[in-house]
Every structure is written in C-alpha cells, then in structure tokens.
Design a protein around this motif. Structure first.
Motif, PDB file in Angstrom:
ATOM      1  N   TYR A  58      -1.714  -1.936  -1.403  1.00 51.26           N
ATOM      2  CA  TYR A  58      -2.831  -2.785  -1.821  1.00 51.26           C
ATOM      3  C   TYR A  58      -2.350  -4.188  -2.167  1.00 51.26           C
ATOM      4  CZ  TYR A  58      -5.223   1.695  -2.036  1.00 51.26           C
ATOM      5  OH  TYR A  58      -5.757   2.919  -1.715  1.00 51.26           O
ATOM      6  N   ASP A  59      -3.330  -5.120  -2.248  1.00 46.60           N
ATOM      7  CA  ASP A  59      -2.946  -6.510  -2.451  1.00 46.60           C
ATOM      8  C   ASP A  59      -2.422  -6.794  -3.853  1.00 46.60           C
ATOM      9  OD1 ASP A  59      -5.317  -6.338  -3.859  1.00 46.60           O
ATOM     10  OD2 ASP A  59      -6.128  -8.234  -3.110  1.00 46.60           O
ATOM     11  N   ASP A  60      -2.626  -5.868  -4.780  1.00 47.03           N
ATOM     12  CA  ASP A  60      -2.066  -6.063  -6.121  1.00 47.03           C
ATOM     13  C   ASP A  60      -0.645  -5.514  -6.232  1.00 47.03           C
ATOM     14  OD1 ASP A  60      -2.448  -3.342  -6.096  1.00 47.03           O
ATOM     15  OD2 ASP A  60      -3.791  -3.271  -7.830  1.00 47.03           O
TER      16      ASP A  60
ATOM     17  N   SER B 215     -10.076   5.123  -1.333  1.00 51.72           N
ATOM     18  CA  SER B 215      -9.258   3.908  -1.314  1.00 51.72           C
ATOM     19  C   SER B 215     -10.121   2.808  -1.913  1.00 51.72           C
ATOM     20  CB  SER B 215      -8.838   3.555   0.112  1.00 51.72           C
ATOM     21  OG  SER B 215      -8.092   2.366   0.143  1.00 51.72           O
ATOM     22  N   ASP B 216      -9.927   2.533  -3.212  1.00 48.75           N
ATOM     23  CA  ASP B 216     -10.880   1.705  -3.961  1.00 48.75           C
ATOM     24  C   ASP B 216     -10.420   0.276  -4.207  1.00 48.75           C
ATOM     25  OD1 ASP B 216     -12.715   3.777  -4.172  1.00 48.75           O
ATOM     26  OD2 ASP B 216     -11.677   4.618  -5.920  1.00 48.75           O
ATOM     27  N   LYS B 217      -9.242  -0.093  -3.694  1.00 50.26           N
ATOM     28  CA  LYS B 217      -8.756  -1.464  -3.883  1.00 50.26           C
ATOM     29  C   LYS B 217      -8.729  -2.187  -2.541  1.00 50.26           C
ATOM     30  CE  LYS B 217      -5.620  -0.024  -7.619  1.00 50.26           C
ATOM     31  NZ  LYS B 217      -4.204  -0.047  -8.067  1.00 50.26           N
ATOM     32  N   LYS B 218      -8.437  -3.461  -2.613  1.00 45.30           N
ATOM     33  CA  LYS B 218      -8.324  -4.239  -1.376  1.00 45.30           C
ATOM     34  C   LYS B 218      -7.031  -3.860  -0.667  1.00 45.30           C
ATOM     35  CE  LYS B 218      -8.508  -8.875   0.585  1.00 45.30           C
ATOM     36  NZ  LYS B 218      -8.584 -10.332   0.324  1.00 45.30           N
ATOM     37  N   LEU B 219      -7.184  -3.383   0.541  1.00 45.42           N
ATOM     38  CA  LEU B 219      -6.051  -2.817   1.280  1.00 45.42           C
ATOM     39  C   LEU B 219      -5.310  -3.903   2.053  1.00 45.42           C
ATOM     40  CD1 LEU B 219      -4.789  -0.001   1.972  1.00 45.42           C
ATOM     41  CD2 LEU B 219      -6.235  -0.029   4.023  1.00 45.42           C
TER      42      LEU B 219
ATOM     43  N   SER C  16       0.282  -2.406  -5.679  1.00 48.23           N
ATOM     44  CA  SER C  16       0.319  -0.966  -5.918  1.00 48.23           C
ATOM     45  C   SER C  16       0.266  -0.210  -4.592  1.00 48.23           C
ATOM     46  CB  SER C  16      -0.850  -0.543  -6.806  1.00 48.23           C
ATOM     47  OG  SER C  16      -2.085  -0.801  -6.158  1.00 48.23           O
TER      48      SER C  16
ATOM     49  N   GLU D  17     -13.141   0.888   2.329  1.00 45.60           N
ATOM     50  CA  GLU D  17     -13.004   0.745   0.888  1.00 45.60           C
ATOM     51  C   GLU D  17     -13.989   1.731   0.243  1.00 45.60           C
ATOM     52  OE1 GLU D  17     -13.110  -2.692  -2.603  1.00 45.60           O
ATOM     53  OE2 GLU D  17     -12.777  -3.231  -0.489  1.00 45.60           O
TER      54      GLU D  17
END
Length: 906
Positions: free
Chosen positions: A260-262, A164-168, A264, A219
C-alpha cells in the motif's frame, strides 16, 4: 552577448557530437523483457546498441539499478552503480549490487561509450521483479479439496474472499500447483498463461509463476478463485497408460502480496480458510480431451459476495516447498488464430472442418442450442486417401472435446487443460449447419521470440522452411516433445539434440533449453546415464546412443548460439557424468550398448528383400557418439578453464578414435557399414585419420548416387549429412539432395501437402496410403534439422566458436543450383544479422547487415578481390573493410557493424 550565443552554439554542437550517435535499446534481464519472479541473486543484464555509422563497437558501459524509478533517473537510492566499466560486453552482464529483496520491483538503465568516444544517453528505464528467492519466504500452505473425489476426477475449484481497504501500490500473485491451474481474481483471469506451471521433473523441480495483478484488485471486497487440472502431474502420460506418475492428488499453493501507499503490506494465502468444490470441467486429460458441462457453471464463483455455503472446506498438506523454483523460460501462451478454410462432408458422412495448417492448440466454438445438447469435436492431422477422417495413428489418444450446453443464448466453448495436434476436426451433435464464423483454432506453444527467417527462389524449399518452423511451434510446448497428437508427447532427448541448432535459428530458445536442461540434470541417473525422455516418465533406466548424448550436445549448441558460459558451467557436471558413464561401461575403449535405437527410421525400401535397406551398425553409431560427446566435453573444459579435465579427456578421445578405426574401418578407410550415416558420423566427428577423409567423403557421395541421389539417413545421420558434403567440397550434391522431390527426401512430404515435418520420410506413401499407424506422426521436428544447413551454409550465417553468440560472425554463403537467390535473417542479442545473395545475368550480389558491437568475417565466393565492389567501390578504395586473404577459391574480408552490398561477376 554574441560571444555568449556563439559559445553556447559551439557547446551544443559538441554535446550533439558526443551524444546520440549510439543508442541503447532492447534491455533484457535473464534473456527476457521486464520479467517477473527473478530469483537469481545476480541476474544478468543485456542490451543492444543502435548506430547510423559503420564499425561501431562498445568501449565502456555504465549501469544503474534502483527500487525507485524516479530516484533511478536522478541517480539516487541506487542498489547498484557499476561506474564506468571499460568493456565491450553488452550481453549477460551480471548484477553486482546490494542484495536484492524478495518480491520487489527493480528499475535499471544503461549508457555506453563507443569506440569513437561517443557517449550515449541513458536508456529508457526497464525493470524486473524479484521472486520469493527461498522456500522460507513462502507463507502460503498447500491445500487440497476437502471432499472425496469422483472417479472421473472433475477439475477442483478453490476460492477465498479478502479485503483490500487502502490505496494499493502493487499486488503480486505467486502461484503453483501439483497439476495445472488457471486463476481468477474478481472474475478476471490472472495473466495469459496456459497449462501453468508447465512440465518439469516435478518431484525435484516444480515451477511457480509471478503475476502483477494490481489492476485486478478492488478497493474493498475481493475474491480469488483457482481451478486445477490433472495435466502432466497425475494425468495419463506416456504410451504405456501411465497415470499418477508424480502423485494422485492435486494441490494448490497461492500467495498474494499487497503493498500500500502508506508503506504497509498484507498477504492473502492459501490456508485452511479456503473453500473447495467442482464445476463445469467434469473430465480433463491431455491426451483424451475435456468434457465441459455448462449446466454446472457457478456464475460469479471467483467474485466477492458469491454464496459458497454449499462448498466444502480444504485439507492442508505438508508438501515440500524446497523444490519450488521460479519460472525462467517463456511460458505457454495462445499464439496464431486460424479460421476454417473449408467445411466438407466426407464420403463416410462426417462433418469436417479444415483449418489449412497442422497446428497444436485447441478449437473455440460458438453455438446456440437447448440445455443438454452435446457437441463433440474430434481432432486429427490428416484425411485418408478417400477423404475420410483418419485417427488410427493417434493410437489410444482420443483427442476429443465435448461441450454440453446450458441452453442460454449463444454459448462459447474453449478448453482449459488439454491440447490437440490437428489440422482437421470432426464435429458431431452441432445444432444446425456448421458456419465458418463459429469456429476458430488457436495455436499454443512456448512464447519464444521468433528470431530467424529464411527464404529463397524455390517455393517448395520455402514451404519446407515453413514446415520446419511449424514443427517447432507445435513441439516446443514447454518441453521439446516428439509429437503433439498421439498418446506420447514426451521430451525425447534424441530429437532435441538433433534439432537444437535449427531451433536456435528459428526462435530464441535460450531460456527454453536452459530450463529443460536443468531437468536433464534432475533426471540423469546416479551412474551418469541419461534417459530416453525428459522429464523421465518412462523410468526404464535405459540409455541409447544419440539420445543420451543430449547431455553434451545441447549445452554446447546453446552455448554457441547464445554465448552463455554460465549455462555451460551449470551443465558441465552432467556432461562429464555422461562421458564417464560410457567410459565405465566400455571395454577396451569400445562402447557396445545394451540398448540402442540406432539410426532411427532410416531408409527401408518397400521391398526389404532388395538389399538396399540402409542399416548402420548400432555399435559403430555408439562409438561415434562416444567420441563426439568426449570432444564436446573437452571443448567445454577448455572454455571453463578446467585444465585437469582437459588433459584426461584429450587422452581418452585419442583412445576412442583409435578403437573406432581398429574396429570399424579397414586400413584403406572403408567402414564396416557402408551407409550414408556411417560415413557422415565418421567424417563429421573427425573419427578418421586426416589422410583418409577425402576418400571417405567420395564413398559417401558414391552411396548417395547409388540411391539415385536420395538420402537414406535416419534421425542421427540426417542433421549432419549436407554439412559433411559441403565441408568436403560436395555442396552441389547437398543441393541435389535438398531439391529431391521423390521419396525419401525433404521435399517429398511438401509435394504431398505437408504443412509440418513428418516423423517418417514416407508417412503418406505415393499411393496415398499411410505408414504403420503405430508410429506415424505428421508433426515431428527431427528431420527439420536441415534448417541448420539452410541458415549456416545456403545463406551462410554462423558464429565463430571462440566468440560465441554472434559476437564474432562468419558469413560464408555457398551458392548452388537451381537457386537464384537466398536470404536469411537472424536476430541475435546484438541485433539482426542478414545475409542474402542473388544471382543476376552478369553479376552476383551479396547483401549483409552486421549488428553494432560485433564484427564479421565475410567469405565471398569470387575468384579474386580485384573484381569485388562494395557499394559500387572497389575494396581497395574503402576504409573499414580489411582484406584478409583468399582460401579455397573465396575472398575473405573483415567488416564491422553496418549494412553492405558486395558485387562481383557471375
């Protein structure tokens, strides 16, 4: 400038006068606070009102719902804005907005206008999270272990690593199993549930759970691990040695949804990429216990970076997802913790720990020893008269946990997929002395909110109430079981219907029964018959009067207690099918069933040749419950507006009652069975002509006196006994029965040290010996049904049937000797109802609390209104209290919300 300041001051005062006199609180969705996994497209919303004035009612409400909490507060991006709705409804208001998206949080708040024109502030936002809603939204696949199981069936373990590589923003895990499961993410347990997914009619309804696991996700690299147990699914369940009732293979279904915060999203699914193995739980059965070998622990197995090269793959299975349903009831959780009250050595030399309370759950232990040391803990409810550990009444259930040490410092043991009914444990193999600080017992039961309390001036009756509540705790473990210790623990329908009203006072059992009644429908036979137990693991295709009638009694009882019309509608087809079944198998409107438990465990004297056994004709019982179920079906049809059915079943009921009087009653009103149960059922179900009821009540009292003021009723007669006596003017006799301390009576087990309700009136005989061990549970709630009478008659709290769920309350305490005070409190969806009376030397006081948005009729046992005061003032001097008249030597007044203190001469 002064004018402006003055205008602002006046405006501020005006706003204060319009706002904040009523507050909105206690927001619920589908009876639960901030629930996860809501699949209903129109979830129902409830709230409570608080006010510091009397006679406050809701006149209107406004609800708004949004997937964004910030937008909600601004009134933007709304999924639903109800607008101002002129209505007093504050319980079970259905959502009517746009379609709810799956696996999505929704925030909501409500404000109301009261009957005085005051507008509340918006409530603090609350939320709910939707579930998957339909089978097509399950992307996960069922997986099983990829190796051949050992004969002992050790618990399988599954694992999977993911990134999980993005801001969750949010992570929701949706999990279920064929079996029971515990899940971990990055070494931490997911949620606090025990024995998930619970027990349902698995082949037709399998629950899944939704967890917010946002805080568990790292993360970067992550891992998930899940352990399965046999549980009810394929474990030993039932008293005939049944195994593999629902299947012989365990399986897992796991779906993790990441947002995620973007904007996605990503998913982690159970699929062919998972690995499987076994670990320290080498044996696990509900009845027999768990064997845990700590030497087989795989440290870090649910964390990223673990070396799983020795693990095997998994096998994909195409099991149905169409039967999956979200969890709608409160799950099983850990509850009270008990510490040893005594460590003793029995005459036979066993080391035994007494926890002081018969409870349901498990024991945690701390121990230090060498690798391979084996410690066995055996559980039981009682010691025999000599003080020895007694397990014969457990039948084949071993009730035993074994812990094998790994030999590394202080080790802690706690079971996973089993539970025990016990007060005492026997400890074998423990290295060194037993110390109280190394053992605790934790209660397990469905996480129902406690809603009722009752206390009075007699400590034995208070202990009886304690025992009733603990009997409910121990046996409301996802299904209403009959006993939690021996090789049974089944959802006996007769016990459940007998106790349902009492259950609704002690705890909020709305969702508990809603879930279980859906399984009653699922397991109801095609011909309308209802099994002895639900879920139906016996599958003997038989029915019994008073047991199968749960199909009508429980839905109506829960409707009365909570006002849930949708539940009644959902169960109506089942209710009707059951009555139609009886009509089909009856001849000339008489039901003579092929099988009947009768008035189960009624009084039989030690000398059965005395002629005093209280045997009630089983066909009479069947006919009585036939009438009762038909009556309840009529009442449900009336509520639901089913006029055609109403006409048909009213006609049928008249025929059933006529057949009863022709077959089981003499022209003068004497019944062919002269037992207490026969008269109780005939009177409570209104089977006798009105002009013959008083004489029948007199015959009932004569019978009670014949047994030196003792009850002789069994499971079917006992719940109604004191109600019938009070209804026909014999409350004094009902009190005498309540206070009776010798066998058979409610207080006899209390005098023998009981901390729960017993299955038999004389589970332990006066000489200290036991009843037949083949059926002698010391935690069996059915006889606790007297609790209903304590709440509704002694304290006097009831709901009006035409406004159920305590929207309209009736408070009618019936005082009796030797009690000098009694008090009950019931938390309803509207708030707390309180009724407490106290006799003093020269006066009687009645303390009452009525929640906002409800009204109450108070029936005061006084000779006239002139002598009654409230808050020190005569009734005629008070506004908001309406004198409704007098009946049966009591004064009736109508009141609104608020606190009251009535007094009158003693």
């Amino acid at each position: 400038m002064r004018k402006i300041i003055l205008l602002l001051f006046i405006l501020q005062i005006s706003i204060v006068s319009l706002v904040a006199q009523v507050q909105v609180t206690s927001l619920l969705v589908e009876n639960r606070q901030e629930p996860l996994g809501i699949d209903d497209p129109r979830p129902r919303l409830s709230w409570q009102l608080l006010a510091d004035k009397r006679n406050v009612m809701q006149a209107a409400y406004e609800i708004r719902v949004s997937p964004d909490v910030k937008a909600l507060k601004q009134g933007k991006n709304l999924s639903w804005n109800s607008g101002i709705v002129q209505s007093g409804q504050s319980v079970l208001v259905p959502y009517q907005g746009s379609e709810l998206a799956p696996v999505t949080p929704y925030y909501w708040q409500v404000r109301v206008r009261d009957n005085k024109g005051k507008l509340s502030k918006w409530s603090e936002p609350s939320f709910f999270v939707t579930g998957l809603q339909q089978a097509a939204n399950w992307q996960a696949q069922w997986i099983q272990v990829g190796f051949k199981e050992e004969k002992s069936r050790p618990s399988p373990m599954f694992r999977k690593e993911f990134n999980s590589d993005k801001k969750l923003v949010r992570a929701l895990a949706l999990i279920t199993a064929r079996g029971v499961y515990e899940a971990e993410i990055n070494g931490q347990k997911v949620g606090d549930l025990c024995l998930a997914p619970g027990w349902t009619s698995y082949n037709k309804r399998l629950q899944y759970q939704t967890y917010d696991v946002t805080e568990l996700i790292n993360e970067g690299s992550n891992a998930v691990g899940v352990t399965l147990g046999n549980g009810w699914y394929r474990g030993n369940i039932g008293f005939e040695g049944q195994v593999d009732v629902y299947g012989d293979e365990l399986a897992l279904l796991f779906q993790l949804e990441l947002t995620y915060d973007d904007g996605s999203t990503a998913v982690v699914l159970s699929d062919g990429s998972w690995k499987s193995s076994t670990g320290p739980i080498v044996y696990s059965e509900i009845y027999h216990g768990e064997i845990y070998d700590a030497r087989l622990e795989q440290e870090g197995w649910s964390e990223a970076g673990f070396n799983d090269s020795a693990w095997r793959g998994v096998e994909l299975k195409n099991y149905s997802k169409d039967i999956l349903v979200t969890t709608e009831n409160e799950p099983i959780r850990k509850q009270e913790v008990f510490h040893p009250v005594e460590i003793l050595k029995t005459p036979e030399g066993d080391q035994v720990i007494d926890f002081g309370q018969n409870l349901v759950g498990w024991v945690q232990m701390k121990v230090a020893g060498t690798a391979g040391d084996k410690i066995t803990i055996t559980h039981t409810e009682v010691l025999d008269k000599d003080g020895n550990f007694y397990t014969e009444s457990l039948r084949s259930a071993k009730q035993q946990n074994t812990f094998i040490l790994k030999g590394k410092g202080i080790e802690e043991f706690e079971p996973h997929f089993t539970w025990k009914g016990f007060r005492y444990i026997k400890v074998e193999g423990y290295p060194g002395e037993l110390e109280t600080e190394n053992f605790t017992a934790t209660a397990l039961y469905s996480d129902m909110e406690p809603t009722g309390s009752f206390e009075c001036s007699d400590e034995l009756v208070n202990q009886l109430q304690h025992n009733i509540r603990w009997g409910q705790r121990g046996n409301f473990l996802d299904v209403p079981t009959d006993c939690p210790q021996r090789d049974e623990r089944l959802g006996w329908t007769g016990d459940a219907q007998a106790f349902a009203r009492t259950a609704s006072f002690n705890f909020r059992v709305h969702s508990f029964f809603d879930k279980w009644l859906k399984d009653v429908v699922a397991d109801q036979y095609e011909n309308g018959g209802v099994p002895f137990v639900v879920p139906d693991v016996l599958n003997n295709r038989q029915v019994s009067p008073g047991w199968a009638d749960v199909a009508t009694i429980a839905p109506w009882t829960i409707y009365l207690a909570y006002g849930d019309k949708e539940l009644l509608e959902a169960q109506y087809g089942s209710m009707k099918a059951w009555v139609d079944y009886i009509q089909h198998v009856s001849r000339k409107n008489l039901w003579r069933p092929k099988h009947s438990f009768g008035d189960w465990l009624f009084y039989r004297p030690f000398d059965d040749n005395s002629g005093m056994s209280a045997v009630t004709d089983k066909n009479l019982i069947a006919q009585a419950f036939y009438a009762h179920s038909t009556q309840l079906l009529i009442q449900a049809a009336e509520v639901l507006g089913k006029q055609d059915d109403l006409n048909v079943y009213q006609d049928l009921l008249a025929k059933i009652k006529h057949a009863f009087t022709q077959e089981y009653m003499t022209p003068k009103g004497k019944l062919v069975s002269g037992t207490q149960t026969a008269y109780v059922l005939a009177l409570h179900f209104d089977l006798l002509p009105e002009e013959l009821r008083d004489q029948a009540a007199k015959r009932l009292v004569d019978n009670i006196r014949l047994y030196n003021t003792h009850l002789t009723t069994g499971f079917l007669g006992t719940p109604y006994l004191c109600h019938v006596l009070s209804r026909f003017g014999y409350t004094d006799v009902a009190y005498e029965l309540l206070m009776q301390k010798t066998y058979p009576s409610w207080l006899y087990p209390v005098t023998m040290g009981a901390t729960t309700i017993w299955e038999r009136w004389d589970g332990i005989k006066p000489d200290g010996t036991f009843q037949t061990p083949g059926m002698n549970s010391f935690n069996h709630y059915a006889y606790g049904a007297i609790g209903d009478w304590l709440y509704r008659v002694v304290a006097g709290i009831d709901t009006e049937a035409d406004q159920p769920g305590y929207k309209a309350i009736r408070i009618e305490p019936q005082l009796g000797e030797p009690l000098t005070h009694a008090k009950a409190e019931l938390k309803t969806y509207y708030g707390s109802v309180v009724s407490g009376w106290k006799k003093e030397a020269d006066k009687v006081k009645l303390q009452i609390s009525v929640p906002v948005n409800t009204t109450a009729i108070v029936s005061i046992p006084a000779s006239g209104a002139a002598g009654i005061t409230e808050g020190g003032k005569r009734l005629s001097e008070l506004k908001g209290i309406t004198l409704e008249g007098q009946e049966n030597g009591r004064v009736l007044v109508q009141i609104g919300s608020g606190d009251y203190l009535f007094e009158w001469a003693n």
